[in-house]
Motif scaffolding. Structure first.
Motif, mmCIF file in Angstrom:
data_model
loop_
_atom_site.group_PDB
_atom_site.id
_atom_site.type_symbol
_atom_site.label_atom_id
_atom_site.label_comp_id
_atom_site.label_asym_id
_atom_site.label_seq_id
_atom_site.Cartn_x
_atom_site.Cartn_y
_atom_site.Cartn_z
ATOM 1 N N TYR A 81 52.946 9.857 18.260
ATOM 2 C CA TYR A 81 52.525 9.365 19.583
ATOM 3 C C TYR A 81 52.436 7.842 19.568
ATOM 4 O O TYR A 81 51.422 7.260 19.977
ATOM 5 N N LYS A 126 46.516 17.684 22.010
ATOM 6 C CA LYS A 126 47.751 17.185 22.612
ATOM 7 C C LYS A 126 48.944 18.002 22.137
ATOM 8 O O LYS A 126 49.857 18.297 22.917
ATOM 9 N N GLN A 129 48.974 21.134 23.978
ATOM 10 C CA GLN A 129 49.295 20.877 25.386
ATOM 11 C C GLN A 129 50.800 20.735 25.592
ATOM 12 O O GLN A 129 51.366 21.303 26.529
ATOM 13 N N VAL A 130 51.452 19.965 24.723
ATOM 14 C CA VAL A 130 52.893 19.735 24.861
ATOM 15 C C VAL A 130 53.691 20.987 24.510
ATOM 16 O O VAL A 130 54.738 21.265 25.092
ATOM 17 N N HIS A 132 55.424 21.701 21.856
ATOM 18 C CA HIS A 132 56.643 21.517 21.074
ATOM 19 C C HIS A 132 56.349 21.956 19.653
ATOM 20 O O HIS A 132 55.261 21.706 19.127
ATOM 21 N N ASP A 182 50.168 13.727 31.229
ATOM 22 C CA ASP A 182 51.557 13.593 31.682
ATOM 23 C C ASP A 182 52.469 13.007 30.608
ATOM 24 O O ASP A 182 53.690 13.021 30.773
ATOM 25 N N TYR A 183 51.879 12.472 29.554
ATOM 26 C CA TYR A 183 52.709 11.858 28.508
ATOM 27 C C TYR A 183 53.314 12.941 27.637
ATOM 28 O O TYR A 183 52.610 13.796 27.096
ATOM 29 N N ASN A 184 54.630 12.887 27.515
ATOM 30 C CA ASN A 184 55.349 13.849 26.678
ATOM 31 C C ASN A 184 56.219 13.068 25.704
ATOM 32 O O ASN A 184 57.198 12.441 26.111
#
Length: 245
Positions: A81, A126, A129-130, A132, A182-184
């Motif tokens: 990140y 995080k 949340q994402v 991936h 909103d950050y991906n």
């Protein structure tokens, strides 16, 4: 997913931890203590500790334990990140400090453990949340190594442990996950040096990768060059006319 192990990935964690050791070294060299700058809840002078407390430690064992955890977690934060790393650290320090100042016991709270809980909490939530696979794997890795630390977020018999600072850091990390929902990191923003009309979908090189950055479209093999004809040298001798006597 575009991940690069740049010098900043390891340089920032080293510099940050280096500052902690520098402060501790100054205290030892001057045979003094900066405990007056630590966080003292609900006092005006204690507000200085919101910023200063993470850089102060009670002894070398306290500092060494926090240094190892910070090096690992900050490196992971910078690698996965990197565009949010500094914001997470700065806002995390301030927010966890303010919460500790509000809910903490009347005592001196110091140490970088609150920041450790900020980063660990952010990495865990995080990644989930994402969703991936690499970030989820990182979340479970952090849980595996630091999951037992959850018990130090609640009142303990050891009065020397600032469970309020740990809890505040955990809450701050969760808040930052929501703030930057909103950050991906999988979808990298356009670099400044790219042309405004640049379209990666028309770039033959970018077409070799899928949306996750995996190599899926190898370039067609280059045609083999045609064999050149053999190089021949032809000598054309003409007989020399004999001179008449």
């Amino acid at each position: 997913m575009n991940l690069k192990f740049t010098p900043a990935t390891w340089l920032f964690p080293l510099l940050f931890v280096g500052v902690l050791w520098l402060v501790f070294g100054i205290e030892e060299f001057l045979n003094t203590t900066f405990v007056a700058f630590s966080l003292n809840p609900r006092t005006f002078t204690g507000l200085a500790g919101v910023v200063c407390a993470p850089f102060l430690h009670a002894d070398i064992e306290h500092l060494a334990n926090n240094s190892v955890a910070l090096l690992a977690l900050l490196t992971a934060l910078m690698y996965f990140y990197r565009r949010l790393a500094l914001k997470v650290v700065v806002i995390g320090i301030l927010l966890s400090g303010i919460i500790t100042w509000v809910i903490g016991r009347p005592s001196y709270h110091l140490g970088a453990s609150s920041l450790i809980y900020v980063v660990a909490s952010f990495l865990i939530f995080k990644g989930l949340q994402v969703q991936h696979y690499r970030l989820v794997a990182l979340s479970f890795l952090v849980i595996f190594f630091y999951g037992s630390s959850i018990w130090y977020m609640f009142p303990t018999a050891d009065a020397g442990i600032s469970w309020e600072g740990h809890l505040s850091g955990f809450i701050a990390g969760l808040f930052l996950t929501k703030k930057y929902a909103d950050y991906n990191p999988i979808i990298e923003p356009q670099y400044e040096w790219q042309r405004p009309d640049y379209d990666p979908s028309t770039d033959k090189f970018m077409q070799r990768f899928d949306e996750n950055g995996n190599f899926v479209n190898p370039p067609p093999p280059e045609p083999e060059p045609e064999a050149s004809p053999e190089f021949q040298i032809i000598y054309d001798f003409k007989p020399k006319k004999e001179e008449s006597n």
